[in-house]
Design an enzyme around this catalytic site. Structure first.
Site, PDB file in Angstrom:
ATOM      1  N   CYS A  18       0.832  -1.015  -0.007  1.00 42.74           N
ATOM      2  CA  CYS A  18      -0.134   0.026  -0.108  1.00 42.74           C
ATOM      3  C   CYS A  18       0.887   1.319  -0.114  1.00 42.74           C
ATOM      4  CB  CYS A  18      -0.896  -0.005   1.173  1.00 42.74           C
ATOM      5  SG  CYS A  18      -1.537   1.363   1.818  1.00 42.74           S
ATOM      6  N   CYS A  52       0.721   3.596   3.004  1.00 44.28           N
ATOM      7  CA  CYS A  52       1.260   2.825   4.251  1.00 44.28           C
ATOM      8  C   CYS A  52       2.844   3.266   4.355  1.00 44.28           C
ATOM      9  CB  CYS A  52       0.832   1.356   4.173  1.00 44.28           C
ATOM     10  SG  CYS A  52      -1.101   1.071   4.064  1.00 44.28           S
TER      11      CYS A  52
END
Length: 103
Positions: free
Chosen positions: A28, A31
């Site tokens: 991600c 992230c």
């Protein structure tokens, strides 16, 4: 930041005090941006704050238990109880502001 999983999550949450948990995945992009921010926060607060990392791909049970539907999601626990939930990437000041309410 301590990486935890379905098996170690509950024992890693502070019984007394504040724990910030980052629910994320390694693939991600937001992230990846959040990790250094949370590391800075962990370094700044030291022993006053536990910062945990949960890989949702590897720990689906705990992610499901806390209703994680999007990454990253940060949950702040106070005395083992979830008190704040932030979905998506936020500026460092947002996390610090929320933490200040509990530290």
């Amino acid at each position: 930041m301590l990486t935890v999983n379905d098996r170690t999550f509950q024992e890693s949450i502070r019984t007394v005090g504040v724990t910030l948990v980052d629910f994320s995945t390694p693939w991600c992009p937001p992230c990846k941006v959040l990790k250094p921010i949370l590391n800075e926060i962990a370094d700044a607060y030291g022993e006053k704050l536990a910062v945990l990392d949960v890989n949702c791909d590897e720990s689906p049970e705990i992610a499901g238990e806390y209703g994680i539907m999007s990454n990253p999601t940060v949950i702040i626990f106070h005395d083992r109880q979830p008190v704040e939930k932030l979905v998506g990437l936020r500026p460092k000041t947002v996390y610090e502001s929320l933490l200040s309410k509990y530290l």
